[in-house]
Design a protein around this motif. Structure first.
Motif, PDB file in Angstrom:
ATOM      1  N   ALA A  46       0.783  -1.023   0.013  1.00 46.17           N
ATOM      2  CA  ALA A  46       0.101  -0.140   0.036  1.00 46.17           C
ATOM      3  C   ALA A  46       0.933   1.363   0.007  1.00 46.17           C
ATOM      4  O   ALA A  46       0.446   2.120  -0.874  1.00 46.17           O
ATOM      5  CB  ALA A  46      -0.962  -0.008   1.347  1.00 46.17           C
ATOM      6  N   GLN A  47       1.948   1.271   0.649  1.00 46.64           N
ATOM      7  CA  GLN A  47       2.954   2.390   0.873  1.00 46.64           C
ATOM      8  C   GLN A  47       3.583   2.756  -0.681  1.00 46.64           C
ATOM      9  O   GLN A  47       3.606   3.684  -0.897  1.00 46.64           O
ATOM     10  CB  GLN A  47       3.895   1.946   1.969  1.00 46.64           C
ATOM     11  CG  GLN A  47       3.408   2.217   3.183  1.00 46.64           C
ATOM     12  CD  GLN A  47       4.266   1.659   4.404  1.00 46.64           C
ATOM     13  OE1 GLN A  47       5.124   1.190   3.958  1.00 46.64           O
ATOM     14  NE2 GLN A  47       3.942   1.573   5.781  1.00 46.64           N
ATOM     15  N   ALA A  51       3.177   6.071  -2.633  1.00 45.01           N
ATOM     16  CA  ALA A  51       4.355   6.685  -3.089  1.00 45.01           C
ATOM     17  C   ALA A  51       4.480   7.029  -4.710  1.00 45.01           C
ATOM     18  O   ALA A  51       4.892   8.088  -5.329  1.00 45.01           O
ATOM     19  CB  ALA A  51       5.719   5.717  -2.861  1.00 45.01           C
ATOM     20  N   LYS A  52       4.096   5.986  -5.483  1.00 44.45           N
ATOM     21  CA  LYS A  52       3.867   6.168  -6.779  1.00 44.45           C
ATOM     22  C   LYS A  52       2.913   7.247  -7.217  1.00 44.45           C
ATOM     23  O   LYS A  52       3.204   8.178  -8.106  1.00 44.45           O
ATOM     24  CB  LYS A  52       3.392   5.004  -7.607  1.00 44.45           C
ATOM     25  CG  LYS A  52       2.957   4.780  -8.951  1.00 44.45           C
ATOM     26  CD  LYS A  52       2.474   3.596  -9.540  1.00 44.45           C
ATOM     27  CE  LYS A  52       2.198   3.802 -10.869  1.00 44.45           C
ATOM     28  NZ  LYS A  52       1.457   2.600 -11.432  1.00 44.45           N
ATOM     29  N   LEU A  53       1.622   7.309  -6.523  1.00 44.95           N
ATOM     30  CA  LEU A  53       0.847   8.313  -6.967  1.00 44.95           C
ATOM     31  C   LEU A  53       1.423   9.695  -6.444  1.00 44.95           C
ATOM     32  O   LEU A  53       1.113  10.863  -7.154  1.00 44.95           O
ATOM     33  CB  LEU A  53      -0.610   8.017  -5.966  1.00 44.95           C
ATOM     34  CG  LEU A  53      -1.277   6.823  -6.612  1.00 44.95           C
ATOM     35  CD1 LEU A  53      -2.295   6.397  -5.328  1.00 44.95           C
ATOM     36  CD2 LEU A  53      -1.689   6.818  -8.049  1.00 44.95           C
ATOM     37  N   ILE A  54       2.120   9.905  -5.485  1.00 39.56           N
ATOM     38  CA  ILE A  54       2.872  11.072  -5.234  1.00 39.56           C
ATOM     39  C   ILE A  54       3.757  11.436  -6.089  1.00 39.56           C
ATOM     40  O   ILE A  54       3.741  12.640  -6.560  1.00 39.56           O
ATOM     41  CB  ILE A  54       3.523  10.984  -3.891  1.00 39.56           C
ATOM     42  CG1 ILE A  54       2.446  10.968  -2.636  1.00 39.56           C
ATOM     43  CG2 ILE A  54       4.440  12.087  -3.618  1.00 39.56           C
ATOM     44  CD1 ILE A  54       3.084  10.569  -1.392  1.00 39.56           C
ATOM     45  N   LEU A  55       4.607  10.573  -6.768  1.00 39.22           N
ATOM     46  CA  LEU A  55       5.467  10.553  -7.822  1.00 39.22           C
ATOM     47  C   LEU A  55       4.953  11.073  -9.055  1.00 39.22           C
ATOM     48  O   LEU A  55       5.521  12.019  -9.735  1.00 39.22           O
ATOM     49  CB  LEU A  55       6.568   9.723  -8.024  1.00 39.22           C
ATOM     50  CG  LEU A  55       7.449   9.209  -6.684  1.00 39.22           C
ATOM     51  CD1 LEU A  55       8.388   7.957  -6.863  1.00 39.22           C
ATOM     52  CD2 LEU A  55       8.821  10.564  -6.550  1.00 39.22           C
ATOM     53  N   MET A  68       3.420   7.777   4.470  1.00 40.26           N
ATOM     54  CA  MET A  68       3.400   6.271   3.934  1.00 40.26           C
ATOM     55  C   MET A  68       4.730   6.447   2.651  1.00 40.26           C
ATOM     56  O   MET A  68       4.980   5.205   2.567  1.00 40.26           O
ATOM     57  CB  MET A  68       2.088   5.999   3.175  1.00 40.26           C
ATOM     58  CG  MET A  68       0.965   5.953   3.870  1.00 40.26           C
ATOM     59  SD  MET A  68      -0.679   5.332   2.984  1.00 40.26           S
ATOM     60  CE  MET A  68      -0.293   3.782   2.670  1.00 40.26           C
ATOM     61  N   ARG A  69       4.924   7.156   1.883  1.00 40.63           N
ATOM     62  CA  ARG A  69       6.180   7.283   1.003  1.00 40.63           C
ATOM     63  C   ARG A  69       7.331   7.276   1.925  1.00 40.63           C
ATOM     64  O   ARG A  69       8.091   6.460   1.498  1.00 40.63           O
ATOM     65  CB  ARG A  69       6.146   8.544   0.284  1.00 40.63           C
ATOM     66  CG  ARG A  69       7.314   8.655  -0.771  1.00 40.63           C
ATOM     67  CD  ARG A  69       7.314   9.970  -1.356  1.00 40.63           C
ATOM     68  NE  ARG A  69       8.748  10.045  -2.243  1.00 40.63           N
ATOM     69  CZ  ARG A  69       8.941  11.142  -2.771  1.00 40.63           C
ATOM     70  NH1 ARG A  69       8.167  12.056  -3.005  1.00 40.63           N
ATOM     71  NH2 ARG A  69      10.052  10.842  -3.644  1.00 40.63           N
ATOM     72  N   GLU A  73      10.250   4.077   1.824  1.00 45.45           N
ATOM     73  CA  GLU A  73      11.333   4.612   1.201  1.00 45.45           C
ATOM     74  C   GLU A  73      12.467   4.250   2.601  1.00 45.45           C
ATOM     75  O   GLU A  73      13.492   3.710   2.265  1.00 45.45           O
ATOM     76  CB  GLU A  73      11.440   5.882   0.933  1.00 45.45           C
ATOM     77  CG  GLU A  73      10.765   6.168  -0.384  1.00 45.45           C
ATOM     78  CD  GLU A  73      11.057   7.577  -1.066  1.00 45.45           C
ATOM     79  OE1 GLU A  73      11.393   8.474  -0.177  1.00 45.45           O
ATOM     80  OE2 GLU A  73      10.638   7.705  -2.264  1.00 45.45           O
ATOM     81  N   SER A  74      11.988   4.240   3.648  1.00 45.89           N
ATOM     82  CA  SER A  74      12.743   3.832   4.735  1.00 45.89           C
ATOM     83  C   SER A  74      13.019   2.258   4.734  1.00 45.89           C
ATOM     84  O   SER A  74      14.033   1.911   4.964  1.00 45.89           O
ATOM     85  CB  SER A  74      12.250   4.050   6.090  1.00 45.89           C
ATOM     86  OG  SER A  74      12.109   5.407   6.270  1.00 45.89           O
ATOM     87  N   PHE A  75      12.117   1.670   4.559  1.00 42.00           N
ATOM     88  CA  PHE A  75      11.830   0.154   4.410  1.00 42.00           C
ATOM     89  C   PHE A  75      13.092  -0.152   3.222  1.00 42.00           C
ATOM     90  O   PHE A  75      13.844  -1.210   3.402  1.00 42.00           O
ATOM     91  CB  PHE A  75      10.661  -0.659   3.978  1.00 42.00           C
ATOM     92  CG  PHE A  75      10.633  -1.673   3.291  1.00 42.00           C
ATOM     93  CD1 PHE A  75      10.855  -2.924   4.093  1.00 42.00           C
ATOM     94  CD2 PHE A  75      10.458  -2.250   2.014  1.00 42.00           C
ATOM     95  CE1 PHE A  75      10.847  -4.294   3.612  1.00 42.00           C
ATOM     96  CE2 PHE A  75      10.432  -3.210   1.407  1.00 42.00           C
ATOM     97  CZ  PHE A  75      10.676  -4.242   2.319  1.00 42.00           C
TER      98      PHE A  75
END
Length: 253
Positions: A46-47, A51-55, A68-69, A73-75
């Motif tokens: 989901a995260q 992140a894709k939608l934000i980018l 969530m992004r 990205e920390s993961f």
């Protein structure tokens, strides 16, 4: 909660309905920084989608969306060894290691998220920032390739952990159908009790389960090819499925 959040993001992508967008923004549990993506924990998925939608400019890079992004990205920073290590350390031979039971399930899912997010970053002309280290998309894909190479035979055991691939691969995966003779060669009924004689054989499985990926070696790169060793030798669909996407990405390159 992970399933509902994951579903909401996919439904928002599919429909654009604001109710799903509102659900994402108002979710009580975003998962935080996870250790892995698995069949029982979809938060990273989901995260990664958010992140894709934000980018892509389809969601704002603030509030819960930005959180969530940051989480995914920390993961990924942890996965590529530029974080706090919560998502595994590399073995001496270079395999990402998280757990003794079917470790490769976590490796293949992590690589799937890694190459996917790398492409999303590349499309946005962005990079993964891990503290003071900036990692371009190509470097993320290169790390994923190293893990695939390891699985397919570039490892201290010189063994492919995908059955049927290469000159050396597991001969005794912990798999009922593979350990029993085929009905063509043995048309008689094999009861559950009689199956034990095949399970306890020291010989290779009677059927080669081509394409299956076993659980994989331990944290010292050692693999015990024994049918009773289910922690290392059990194949699963949730290990094979992610690597299909990873291989497609690497072949596309």
């Amino acid at each position: 909660q992970d399933e509902l959040l994951w579903a909401a993001v996919w439904l928002y992508i599919a429909t654009g309905h604001q109710e799903y967008k509102a659900y994402i923004a108002g979710a009580n549990n975003l998962g935080g920084v996870r250790q892995s993506l698995s069949w029982d924990d979809k938060f990273v998925g989901a995260q990664a989608l958010v992140a894709k939608l934000i980018l892509q400019g389809k969601l704002p890079n603030n509030g819960r969306h930005a959180e969530m992004r940051s989480n995914v990205e920390s993961f990924l920073c942890n996965v590529v060894q530029h974080g706090d290590g919560r998502s595994g350390r590399l073995t001496p031979g270079g395999m990402l290691y998280l757990q003794p039971w079917s470790n490769l399930q976590d490796v293949t899912t992590a690589m799937f998220v890694l190459v996917t997010h790398a492409d999303h970053l590349a499309a946005a002309r962005a990079s993964l920032q891990c503290g003071g280290v900036r990692l371009p998309p190509a470097q993320l894909v290169s790390f994923a390739r190293s893990q695939v190479d390891y699985i397919l035979g570039k490892n201290p055991m010189k063994m492919s952990y995908m059955v049927g691939v290469g000159k050396r691969y597991p001969l005794q995966p912990h798999h009922r159908g593979a350990s029993l003779p085929s009905i063509r060669n043995n048309p008689g009924k094999i009861s559950c009790g009689k199956g034990a004689q095949y399970f306890h054989r020291s010989a290779p499985n009677l059927n080669v389960i081509d394409g299956a990926i076993v659980g994989g070696p331990d944290n010292n790169d050692h693999y015990d090819d024994s049918r009773g060793n289910y922690q290392q030798g059990e194949p699963s669909t949730y290990t094979v499925a992610p690597i299909v996407g990873v291989l497609a990405r690497l072949l596309h390159n």
